[in-house]
Scaffold this active site. Structure first.
Site, PDB file in Angstrom:
ATOM      1  N   LYS A   1     -31.723 -10.850 -16.368  1.00  0.00           N
ATOM      2  CA  LYS A   1     -32.494 -11.884 -15.689  1.00  0.00           C
ATOM      3  C   LYS A   1     -31.570 -12.701 -14.798  1.00  0.00           C
ATOM      4  O   LYS A   1     -30.477 -13.081 -15.191  1.00  0.00           O
ATOM      5  CB  LYS A   1     -33.159 -12.815 -16.707  1.00  0.00           C
ATOM      6  CG  LYS A   1     -34.168 -12.124 -17.612  1.00  0.00           C
ATOM      7  CD  LYS A   1     -34.757 -13.095 -18.605  1.00  0.00           C
ATOM      8  CE  LYS A   1     -35.758 -12.402 -19.528  1.00  0.00           C
ATOM      9  NZ  LYS A   1     -36.339 -13.333 -20.507  1.00  0.00           N
TER      10      LYS A   1
ATOM     11  N   GLY B   1     -24.340 -12.063 -22.396  1.00  0.00           N
ATOM     12  CA  GLY B   1     -23.141 -12.746 -21.953  1.00  0.00           C
ATOM     13  C   GLY B   1     -22.930 -14.004 -22.774  1.00  0.00           C
ATOM     14  O   GLY B   1     -23.882 -14.671 -23.183  1.00  0.00           O
ATOM     15  N   GLY B   2     -21.665 -14.325 -23.035  1.00  0.00           N
ATOM     16  CA  GLY B   2     -21.383 -15.514 -23.829  1.00  0.00           C
ATOM     17  C   GLY B   2     -21.739 -15.323 -25.283  1.00  0.00           C
ATOM     18  O   GLY B   2     -21.392 -14.316 -25.900  1.00  0.00           O
ATOM     19  N   ASP B   3     -22.466 -16.293 -25.852  1.00  0.00           N
ATOM     20  CA  ASP B   3     -22.875 -16.269 -27.254  1.00  0.00           C
ATOM     21  C   ASP B   3     -24.389 -16.259 -27.337  1.00  0.00           C
ATOM     22  O   ASP B   3     -25.058 -16.999 -26.610  1.00  0.00           O
ATOM     23  CB  ASP B   3     -22.314 -17.493 -27.980  1.00  0.00           C
ATOM     24  CG  ASP B   3     -22.697 -17.503 -29.447  1.00  0.00           C
ATOM     25  OD1 ASP B   3     -21.938 -16.939 -30.257  1.00  0.00           O
ATOM     26  OD2 ASP B   3     -23.769 -18.056 -29.784  1.00  0.00           O
TER      27      ASP B   3
ATOM     28  N   ASP C   1     -27.938  -7.526 -20.719  1.00  0.00           N
ATOM     29  CA  ASP C   1     -28.147  -8.781 -20.025  1.00  0.00           C
ATOM     30  C   ASP C   1     -27.490  -8.727 -18.643  1.00  0.00           C
ATOM     31  O   ASP C   1     -26.514  -8.006 -18.440  1.00  0.00           O
ATOM     32  CB  ASP C   1     -27.529  -9.901 -20.875  1.00  0.00           C
ATOM     33  CG  ASP C   1     -27.775 -11.280 -20.304  1.00  0.00           C
ATOM     34  OD1 ASP C   1     -28.809 -11.866 -20.630  1.00  0.00           O
ATOM     35  OD2 ASP C   1     -26.919 -11.757 -19.527  1.00  0.00           O
TER      36      ASP C   1
ATOM     37  N   MET D   1     -26.044 -22.413 -16.194  1.00  0.00           N
ATOM     38  CA  MET D   1     -27.149 -22.073 -15.287  1.00  0.00           C
ATOM     39  C   MET D   1     -27.514 -23.281 -14.418  1.00  0.00           C
ATOM     40  O   MET D   1     -28.686 -23.582 -14.187  1.00  0.00           O
ATOM     41  CB  MET D   1     -28.364 -21.598 -16.086  1.00  0.00           C
ATOM     42  CG  MET D   1     -28.097 -20.340 -16.897  1.00  0.00           C
ATOM     43  SD  MET D   1     -29.396 -19.962 -18.118  1.00  0.00           S
ATOM     44  CE  MET D   1     -29.046 -21.205 -19.379  1.00  0.00           C
TER      45      MET D   1
ATOM     46  N   PRO E   1     -17.698 -14.193 -21.644  1.00  0.00           N
ATOM     47  CA  PRO E   1     -17.974 -14.441 -20.232  1.00  0.00           C
ATOM     48  C   PRO E   1     -17.616 -13.313 -19.276  1.00  0.00           C
ATOM     49  O   PRO E   1     -17.881 -13.427 -18.081  1.00  0.00           O
ATOM     50  CB  PRO E   1     -17.133 -15.688 -19.934  1.00  0.00           C
ATOM     51  CG  PRO E   1     -16.026 -15.643 -20.927  1.00  0.00           C
ATOM     52  CD  PRO E   1     -16.565 -14.989 -22.152  1.00  0.00           C
TER      53      PRO E   1
ATOM     54  N   GLU F   1      16.608  23.022 -23.510  1.00  0.00           N
ATOM     55  CA  GLU F   1      16.055  22.011 -24.404  1.00  0.00           C
ATOM     56  C   GLU F   1      14.611  21.657 -24.052  1.00  0.00           C
ATOM     57  O   GLU F   1      13.766  21.508 -24.940  1.00  0.00           O
ATOM     58  CB  GLU F   1      16.933  20.748 -24.344  1.00  0.00           C
ATOM     59  CG  GLU F   1      16.470  19.629 -25.258  1.00  0.00           C
ATOM     60  CD  GLU F   1      17.361  18.410 -25.170  1.00  0.00           C
ATOM     61  OE1 GLU F   1      16.945  17.344 -25.664  1.00  0.00           O
ATOM     62  OE2 GLU F   1      18.472  18.514 -24.598  1.00  0.00           O
TER      63      GLU F   1
END
Length: 467
Positions: free
Chosen positions: A269, A300-302, A247, A382, A224, A22
């Site tokens: 940065k 990163g983020g919005d 970024d 930050m 994030p 099989e």
């Protein structure tokens, strides 16, 4: 990767299958769909296997011999011991790839679970660790891919010479992305090939006239750090980009989702360490877009929440470059969810304010008086370097020194860290924590429960040292 996936050409080649039961029949069903000739060797073949031995598949009712492996593209054995061991040894001696069913120790390659929409083929492997999981994934993909997908690929292939002769390379890729994601594919998969053909030709004629136009810049928020928090639109933009400006806060896991042959430029940065000045970043985006490329600026983020997305959009529009903003989950929302901190709460916080710890030198600061009210959450982006100053200003404006706080480092990522503090101890806690990753400060009564849980779990020594 312990196994590297490859697609090998089978036309004009020969494949050997050893075994008559099989399992051998299952493998034969798979390899018989290739353009190779297939020889099957089995002393006592079963009825299922015999039924498959037609056309380019030849059955040999005899024992296996070591010479049978010579000149094969690959060998599959499902005969059981001791034949499997003999087949593996002969193939490896001859330098021929061999797969022994359910015996990775005897195999030099593994058979993947396959979704066949010829010429589109999807192969799923688990390195032999979880073949049932691979089959489960195959079943899910099978349900997602239309049955006519392979026919669509052949339809598109018939237009490739015309598209190649009409459009430059970057424009060709965007044209095909439109074909497969738009009305052409929808019409073809729906059975209306004539409509698909006329729509494609019309778009190709119009694309030729617009081929020298500017490209597009997309300011893409990637959240994030957890790639599972990417939006579908962000992922699509990353896969379609010609140039990607990255970024500093973009995680390595998210970068794995970027189109592999895109030009990647690090423009990240950090505090006191700027890879490129902002003006140079904007110039790069404009220059690449004017060259007709699709540019993605990963943030990163919005992009519109302390991401300088508004400034970049203004510069791009002033330069006549089309720009689109793709929102992302901001660090405040992602980190709050990951640590169980509600930013607002009927009992503890009737409002929330987002502030930055690094405002423009001549731009003043936040209204500390309005932020000092009790039952109000303050989220500081930050703010690591200015944590002590932020706490001092809030206390001077009337916020209680005992106000609970939380420091969230690498929020939503596997190495996430939640460090509790009070407003009075915030500066000392941040300094003692020796933060290496991106961090967010959350100030307010909403942090009390999460901070207490973290305090009990893994931060008592730190708190004792700084409180």
């Amino acid at each position: 990767m312990d196994q590297f996936p490859l697609f090998v050409t089978t036309a004009g080649r020969s494949i050997l299958v050893v075994g008559g039961g099989e399992e051998a029949a299952r493998k034969l069903r798979l390899v018989a769909r290739t353009t190779a000739t297939v020889d099957v060797i089995a002393k006592a073949p079963g009825a299922d296997l015999c039924a498959l031995c037609v056309g380019t598949v030849t059955l040999h009712r005899r024992p296996f011999a070591a010479s049978d492996v010579q000149g094969r593209l690959f060998v599959v054995s499902a005969a059981g011991s001791p034949v499997d061991e003999a087949v593996s040894a002969a193939a490896q001696t001859a330098g021929v790839p061999v797969n022994v069913v359910d015996r990775p120790d005897l195999s030099t390659f593994l058979m993947p679970a396959i979704v066949d929409r010829d010429p589109v083929v999807v192969a799923i492997g688990s390195g032999g660790a979880a073949p049932v999981l691979a089959k489960s994934i195959r079943a899910r993909i099978e349900s997602l891919l239309p049955a006519r997908l392979g026919a669509l690929a052949r339809f598109a292939d018939s237009f490739r010479p015309a598209v190649k002769g009409t459009l430059p390379q970057a424009a060709r890729r965007r044209f095909w992305e439109w074909v497969f994601a738009g009305p052409v594919a929808a019409a073809f998969l729906g059975g209306d090939e004539a409509r698909a053909r006329s729509t494609l030709i019309d778009r190709l004629n119009r694309a030729e006239a617009a081929a020298d136009g500017p490209g597009l810049v997309q300011l893409v928020g990637v959240g994030p750090g957890d790639p599972d928090l990417l939006t579908f639109k962000a992922l699509r933009a990353m896969q379609e980009a010609d140039v990607v400006l990255i970024d500093a806060l973009v995680s390595a896991e998210i970068l794995e989702c970027v189109r592999r042959d895109a030009l990647r430029i690090d423009v990240g940065k950090r505090k006191d360490r700027h890879t490129l000045p902002q003006a140079e970043i904007e110039r790069l985006m404009i220059d690449h877009a004017r060259a007709g490329r699709r540019v993605v600026r990963l943030k990163g983020g919005d992009p519109f929440l302390f991401g300088r997305g508004g400034e970049e959009r203004e510069h791009l529009l002033a330069a006549g470059v089309p720009v689109e903003v793709v929102p992302g989950i901001s660090a405040a929302f992602g980190c709050a969810a990951a640590t169980g901190i509600p930013l607002t709460h009927r009992d503890h916080a009737q409002g929330v304010t987002f502030v930055t710890g690094h405002a423009k030198a001549d731009g003043g600061g936040p209204d500390w008086g309005s932020l000092a009210a009790a039952n109000h959450t303050v989220v500081v982006y930050m703010g690591v370097g200015t944590a002590a100053d932020t706490a001092a200003r809030l206390m001077a404006a009337g916020r209680a020194p005992s106000t609970p706080c939380a420091v969230i480092e690498n929020g939503t990522r596997p190495d996430q860290r939640l460090i509790p503090a009070t407003l009075a101890s915030l500066g000392a806690v941040v300094e003692a924590a020796a933060l290496a990753g991106p961090a967010l400060l959350v100030i307010g009564e909403v942090t009390a429960a999460a901070a207490a849980a973290a305090d009990a779990a893994d931060a008592p020594a730190l708190r004792a040292a700084v409180l």
